[in-house]
Design a protein around this motif. Structure first.
Motif, short mmCIF file in Angstrom:
data_model
loop_
_atom_site.label_atom_id
_atom_site.label_comp_id
_atom_site.label_asym_id
_atom_site.label_seq_id
_atom_site.Cartn_x
_atom_site.Cartn_y
_atom_site.Cartn_z
N LEU A 251 -7.02 16.65 2.03
CA LEU A 251 -6.03 15.84 1.33
C LEU A 251 -5.19 15.03 2.31
O LEU A 251 -4.90 13.84 2.07
CB LEU A 251 -5.12 16.73 0.48
N ALA A 254 -7.14 12.15 3.60
CA ALA A 254 -7.21 11.09 2.59
C ALA A 254 -5.90 10.30 2.55
O ALA A 254 -5.92 9.06 2.42
CB ALA A 254 -7.51 11.69 1.22
N PHE A 255 -4.77 10.99 2.67
CA PHE A 255 -3.47 10.31 2.69
C PHE A 255 -3.38 9.36 3.89
O PHE A 255 -2.95 8.20 3.75
CB PHE A 255 -2.35 11.35 2.75
N THR A 257 -5.80 7.99 5.54
CA THR A 257 -6.71 6.86 5.34
C THR A 257 -6.09 5.81 4.42
O THR A 257 -6.14 4.61 4.70
CB THR A 257 -8.04 7.36 4.74
N GLU A 258 -5.50 6.27 3.31
CA GLU A 258 -4.87 5.34 2.37
C GLU A 258 -3.68 4.64 3.00
O GLU A 258 -3.43 3.45 2.76
CB GLU A 258 -4.46 6.07 1.10
N ARG A 259 -2.93 5.37 3.81
CA ARG A 259 -1.78 4.75 4.47
C ARG A 259 -2.22 3.68 5.47
O ARG A 259 -1.60 2.62 5.59
CB ARG A 259 -0.93 5.81 5.18
N PHE A 265 -1.08 5.24 -1.65
CA PHE A 265 -0.14 6.16 -1.00
C PHE A 265 1.28 5.63 -1.21
O PHE A 265 1.49 4.48 -1.58
CB PHE A 265 -0.44 6.29 0.49
N GLU A 267 5.50 6.62 0.51
CA GLU A 267 6.23 7.46 1.46
C GLU A 267 7.72 7.25 1.24
O GLU A 267 8.17 6.16 0.88
CB GLU A 267 5.82 7.08 2.89
N LYS A 282 -1.36 12.62 -6.89
CA LYS A 282 -2.45 13.58 -6.73
C LYS A 282 -2.01 14.73 -5.83
O LYS A 282 -2.27 15.90 -6.12
CB LYS A 282 -3.68 12.90 -6.13
N LEU A 357 -0.04 11.12 -1.96
CA LEU A 357 -1.35 10.52 -2.18
C LEU A 357 -1.45 10.25 -3.67
O LEU A 357 -1.30 11.17 -4.49
CB LEU A 357 -2.46 11.47 -1.73
#
Length: 367
Positions: A251, A254-255, A257-259, A265, A267, A282, A357
């Motif tokens: 997880l 994945a966070f 990567t999205e950031r 994402f 923040e 998620k 995420l």
């Protein structure tokens, strides 16, 4: 980390008394029961000063220290509401300090943090002290435990204890391996930790099913387990300290990567709250800061949280209270089925200690 273990608590109505107490029973404490009761008296006074009703306080009093069968250092988390115990959980380690709180929401974040990293594992101790030959006399003893670390420190997992003649060990090791595979499959273990005699454990490892053999970590030395404590506890402590569960690591990756691609994402506290209000989270990532000053306003429903009281009132919410931010976030995560990942700050420092995420990216954010 899935927070489904908290669902029964949030299905009940508050206000709640939340108590975290050191209930250790180790050799360093001369009279542990007296020490526990002394700690509880200080917390009882704190609850009463916050307006706790007498029935809820009495319910806590009847529960603290009830874990007399759990040896060694540990603690208890007790939650009561309207004179009844709403949730009781054993803590793998004593709380950093004894605390008591009475309020609209239960103070669950210290309990959640103690469930981390939540690594599903299988521990195996192969006992043998004879000649390294199948024509030797004597027996090989197998102890095994499947559980979730660190909860097995205080809540034993499924145990296996068998003795097998040395002459039968090469054949029987395959049968033991298949039995261990069944226990491991039920928990979807990510690590198999094997200790004990090098010769005897080597035979077992070589006969484990392929699905387990690739997950094996061997460790040297193993003390006899204390009754009621985790098998290979000290070795597991060394192995798992600072480690994240594989699911949580995935997880977090994945966070990140999205950031990196400015995708699904968010923040910061305001962004996390906005995403939770809309049920878009998620997983939430948290740098654990028990001393954090951040507060949020909440209503009766999990998704009713905001940075300002007026925002909730504008939605027609009438029953509103101000709570610690982590307390409000925990309820929102459980209520929306989102997961929580506790991230050490030295690994990733998040803006205001929070990141999320998202289940899907917001198309508007890409314009």
């Amino acid at each position: 980390m899935k927070l489904s273990f908290l669902e029964p608590l949030y299905k009940q109505s508050g206000p709640f008394a939340s108590v975290y107490l050191d209930t250790s029973r180790d050799s360093a404490i001369e009279d542990p029961d007296a020490a526990i009761q002394l700690r509880w008296r200080h917390l009882r006074d704190a609850l009463m000063s916050e307006g706790a009703d007498r029935d809820s306080v009495t319910a806590v009093a009847g529960t603290v220290g009830s874990d007399a069968d759990v040896p060694g250092t540990h603690g208890q988390a007790v939650f009561t509401a309207h004179g009844h115990v709403a949730l009781l959980d054993e803590l793998p380690a004593p709380p950093a300090r004894d605390t008591a709180h009475f309020g609209t929401l239960p103070d669950t974040m210290p309990l959640i943090v103690q469930h981390a990293p939540g690594i599903p594992y299988l521990a195996v101790h192969v006992h043998y002290g004879g000649r390294h030959s199948t024509d030797a006399t004597g027996t090989v003893r197998i102890e095994a435990e499947a559980g979730i670390w660190p909860l097995t420190k205080v809540t034993p997992g499924h145990r296996l204890d068998e003795e097998i003649p040395v002459a039968d060990w090469p054949r029987a090791a395959g049968e033991v391996g298949r039995e261990l595979e069944g226990h491991a499959r039920r928990l979807d273990v990510e690590t198999v930790v094997v200790a004990g005699d090098v010769w005897a454990r080597g035979i077992l490892v070589n006969r484990l099913p392929a699905s387990l053999r690739g997950q094996v970590t061997t460790v040297e030395g193993a003390d006899e387990p204390e009754p009621g404590r985790a098998l290979l506890e000290q070795r597991l402590e060394s192995l798992f300290t600072g480690r994240m569960a594989a699911h949580d690591r995935a997880l977090l990756d994945a966070f990140l990567t999205e950031r990196a691609r400015e995708g699904a994402f968010a923040e910061g506290l305001a962004s996390a709250v906005s995403a939770l209000q809309r049920g878009r989270v998620k997983a939430l990532f948290l740098n654990d800061h028990p001393e954090s000053p951040f507060r949020l306003w909440v209503g009766p429903e999990p998704g009713q949280l905001a940075l300002a009281e007026q925002e909730l009132r504008s939605y027609g919410v009438r029953e509103i209270s101000e709570e610690r931010a982590d307390t409000a976030l925990a309820r929102a995560l459980v209520g929306t089925g989102a997961e929580l990942v506790v991230v050490p700050e030295q690994e990733l420092r998040l803006s205001e200690g929070v990141g999320v995420l998202l289940r899907y990216a917001d198309p508007a954010s890409r314009e």
